[in-house]
Write a protein that holds these residues in place. Structure first.
Motif, PDB file in Angstrom:
ATOM      1  N   GLY A   2      11.647  -3.385   4.191  1.00 28.57           N
ATOM      2  CA  GLY A   2      10.863  -3.116   2.400  1.00 28.57           C
ATOM      3  C   GLY A   2      10.687  -1.420   2.634  1.00 28.57           C
ATOM      4  O   GLY A   2      10.786  -0.507   1.860  1.00 28.57           O
ATOM      5  N   VAL A   3      10.532  -0.548   3.292  1.00 34.91           N
ATOM      6  CA  VAL A   3      10.130   0.563   3.550  1.00 34.91           C
ATOM      7  C   VAL A   3      11.329   1.489   3.511  1.00 34.91           C
ATOM      8  O   VAL A   3      11.021   2.613   2.575  1.00 34.91           O
ATOM      9  CB  VAL A   3       8.890   1.245   4.992  1.00 34.91           C
ATOM     10  N   GLN A   4      11.812   1.204   4.274  1.00 35.71           N
ATOM     11  CA  GLN A   4      12.830   1.860   3.655  1.00 35.71           C
ATOM     12  C   GLN A   4      13.753   1.981   2.727  1.00 35.71           C
ATOM     13  O   GLN A   4      13.974   3.058   1.986  1.00 35.71           O
ATOM     14  CB  GLN A   4      14.064   2.016   5.403  1.00 35.71           C
ATOM     15  N   ASN A   5      13.599   1.006   2.492  1.00 33.82           N
ATOM     16  CA  ASN A   5      13.983   0.400   0.508  1.00 33.82           C
ATOM     17  C   ASN A   5      13.917   1.229  -0.214  1.00 33.82           C
ATOM     18  O   ASN A   5      14.197   1.546  -1.593  1.00 33.82           O
ATOM     19  CB  ASN A   5      13.996  -0.567   0.153  1.00 33.82           C
ATOM     20  N   ALA A  44       0.761  -1.489  -0.125  1.00 37.77           N
ATOM     21  CA  ALA A  44      -0.032   0.158   0.174  1.00 37.77           C
ATOM     22  C   ALA A  44       0.939   1.042  -0.010  1.00 37.77           C
ATOM     23  O   ALA A  44       0.384   2.262  -0.548  1.00 37.77           O
ATOM     24  CB  ALA A  44      -0.332   0.203   1.418  1.00 37.77           C
ATOM     25  N   ILE A  45       1.819   1.007   0.562  1.00 32.97           N
ATOM     26  CA  ILE A  45       2.863   2.326   0.767  1.00 32.97           C
ATOM     27  C   ILE A  45       3.584   2.612  -0.109  1.00 32.97           C
ATOM     28  O   ILE A  45       3.601   3.599  -1.164  1.00 32.97           O
ATOM     29  CB  ILE A  45       3.924   2.334   1.960  1.00 32.97           C
ATOM     30  N   ARG A  46       3.897   1.861  -0.779  1.00 35.48           N
ATOM     31  CA  ARG A  46       4.470   1.329  -2.580  1.00 35.48           C
ATOM     32  C   ARG A  46       3.713   2.206  -3.794  1.00 35.48           C
ATOM     33  O   ARG A  46       3.996   3.188  -4.392  1.00 35.48           O
ATOM     34  CB  ARG A  46       4.667  -0.142  -2.620  1.00 35.48           C
ATOM     35  N   GLU A  47       2.322   2.083  -3.063  1.00 36.49           N
ATOM     36  CA  GLU A  47       1.177   2.371  -4.287  1.00 36.49           C
ATOM     37  C   GLU A  47       1.503   3.696  -3.974  1.00 36.49           C
ATOM     38  O   GLU A  47       1.148   4.824  -4.955  1.00 36.49           O
ATOM     39  CB  GLU A  47       0.220   1.715  -4.080  1.00 36.49           C
ATOM     40  N   MET A  48       1.317   3.978  -3.344  1.00 36.42           N
ATOM     41  CA  MET A  48       1.448   5.459  -2.515  1.00 36.42           C
ATOM     42  C   MET A  48       2.377   6.028  -2.915  1.00 36.42           C
ATOM     43  O   MET A  48       2.164   7.547  -3.537  1.00 36.42           O
ATOM     44  CB  MET A  48       1.050   6.351  -0.854  1.00 36.42           C
ATOM     45  N   PHE A  49       3.646   6.491  -3.249  1.00 40.23           N
ATOM     46  CA  PHE A  49       5.091   6.610  -3.758  1.00 40.23           C
ATOM     47  C   PHE A  49       5.000   6.472  -5.448  1.00 40.23           C
ATOM     48  O   PHE A  49       5.021   7.767  -5.473  1.00 40.23           O
ATOM     49  CB  PHE A  49       6.440   5.986  -3.136  1.00 40.23           C
ATOM     50  N   LEU A 107       6.574  14.093  -2.452  1.00 37.43           N
ATOM     51  CA  LEU A 107       7.632  12.814  -1.926  1.00 37.43           C
ATOM     52  C   LEU A 107       8.429  13.250  -0.889  1.00 37.43           C
ATOM     53  O   LEU A 107       8.358  12.252  -0.017  1.00 37.43           O
ATOM     54  CB  LEU A 107       8.583  12.564  -3.137  1.00 37.43           C
ATOM     55  N   PRO A 108       8.838  14.352  -0.621  1.00 39.02           N
ATOM     56  CA  PRO A 108       9.101  14.661   0.742  1.00 39.02           C
ATOM     57  C   PRO A 108       8.765  14.854   1.780  1.00 39.02           C
ATOM     58  O   PRO A 108       9.237  13.792   2.829  1.00 39.02           O
ATOM     59  CB  PRO A 108       9.796  16.076   0.232  1.00 39.02           C
ATOM     60  N   ALA A 109       6.966  14.593   1.567  1.00 37.47           N
ATOM     61  CA  ALA A 109       6.721  14.440   2.806  1.00 37.47           C
ATOM     62  C   ALA A 109       5.997  13.504   3.162  1.00 37.47           C
ATOM     63  O   ALA A 109       6.135  12.477   4.021  1.00 37.47           O
ATOM     64  CB  ALA A 109       4.567  15.345   2.796  1.00 37.47           C
ATOM     65  N   GLU A 166       7.025  11.232   6.678  1.00 35.76           N
ATOM     66  CA  GLU A 166       5.841  10.450   7.781  1.00 35.76           C
ATOM     67  C   GLU A 166       6.317   8.889   7.662  1.00 35.76           C
ATOM     68  O   GLU A 166       6.108   8.283   8.528  1.00 35.76           O
ATOM     69  CB  GLU A 166       4.606  10.046   6.369  1.00 35.76           C
ATOM     70  N   TYR A 167       7.143   7.855   6.456  1.00 34.86           N
ATOM     71  CA  TYR A 167       7.374   7.173   6.534  1.00 34.86           C
ATOM     72  C   TYR A 167       9.199   6.776   7.409  1.00 34.86           C
ATOM     73  O   TYR A 167       9.627   5.945   7.109  1.00 34.86           O
ATOM     74  CB  TYR A 167       7.361   6.463   4.992  1.00 34.86           C
TER      75      TYR A 167
END
Length: 232
Positions: free
Chosen positions: A37-40, A10-15, A23-25, A29-30
């Motif tokens: 996976g999120v940090q990558n 879901a986070i990948r889809e947001m990015f 993107l900076p926000a 946020e994360y």
């Protein structure tokens, strides 16, 4: 009760859906999310942003001649493809880019992949462009250099507006009453010449693919008429 975290997909889809300014926000946020996976994902997009920044800087450096002569009016880049092959025409491209052109990845057409050239061709042809040709018969008749000049003059004549300055890749074109600025290796130093290089290269390559179907057995679609071992 522990709040359930968003899935990485879901986070990948947001990015993927985020604009460059958004993107900076998302990074903020994360940034505390400890999942690899999120940090990558954050690192991936930050690297892409850095690469995009460098490309914009490179492109801006390639506008040095355009900025130098912009007060004189319309600036046109000129380049040709086909002086070296054993078969096929010589093709010249003429391109006038807008002063505020945002086209990235323009470069000497030989430095780009066929896929990237095709992508850029579609963008370049939305601008003021002209294409000139000299056939193999014409090359044999007046020699390759004169045929190149002829193709360049034709390309200029097909522009929707008459340019005030020509930025040429190395040569000075005879019988042209427009100010000319020959630039050695200009297709790697000027966005206008680079665009003309791509226009001419893609146009000629498409022609050679068609010749490959008309004259089967010569491999024109593969080597485009250049003197490869197979062609020789």
């Amino acid at each position: 009760m522990t709040e359930k975290k968003q899935s990485i997909s879901a986070i990948r889809e947001m990015f993927a859906a985020a604009s460059e300014t958004e993107l900076p926000a998302l990074y903020l946020e994360y940034e505390e999310d400890s999942r690899a996976g999120v940090q990558n994902l954050i690192q991936k997009y930050q690297k892409q942003e850095e690469a995009l920044k460098k490309e914009r800087e490179r492109t801006e450096q390639m506008k040095i001649y355009e900025h130098k002569y912009e007060d004189l009016g319309w600036i046109c880049g000129i380049d040709e493809v086909g002086r070296g092959p054993l078969a096929g025409p010589v093709v010249a491209g003429a391109v006038i880019l807008p002063r505020d052109s945002k086209i990235l990845y323009l470069n000497d057409s030989k430095q780009l992949t066929a896929k990237k050239r095709d992508e850029l061709y579609d963008v370049i042809t939305r601008e003021a462009v002209g294409i000139g040709y000299a056939s193999p018969a014409r090359i044999d008749e007046i020699n390759i250099l004169q045929a190149t000049y002829e193709a360049m003059r034709e390309a200029i004549s097909k522009l929707s507006v008459k340019p005030d300055v020509l930025l040429n890749d190395a040569v000075k074109i005879p019988q042209v009453d427009i100010r000319q600025v020959p630039i050695i290796k200009g297709d790697a130093k000027s966005v206008s010449i680079a665009a003309a290089s791509i226009l001419a290269k893609v146009t000629r390559d498409h022609m050679m693919v068609e010749y490959g179907t008309l004259f089967a057995g010569y491999g024109f679609a593969k080597h485009k008429g250049y003197g490869t071992a197979a062609h020789i």
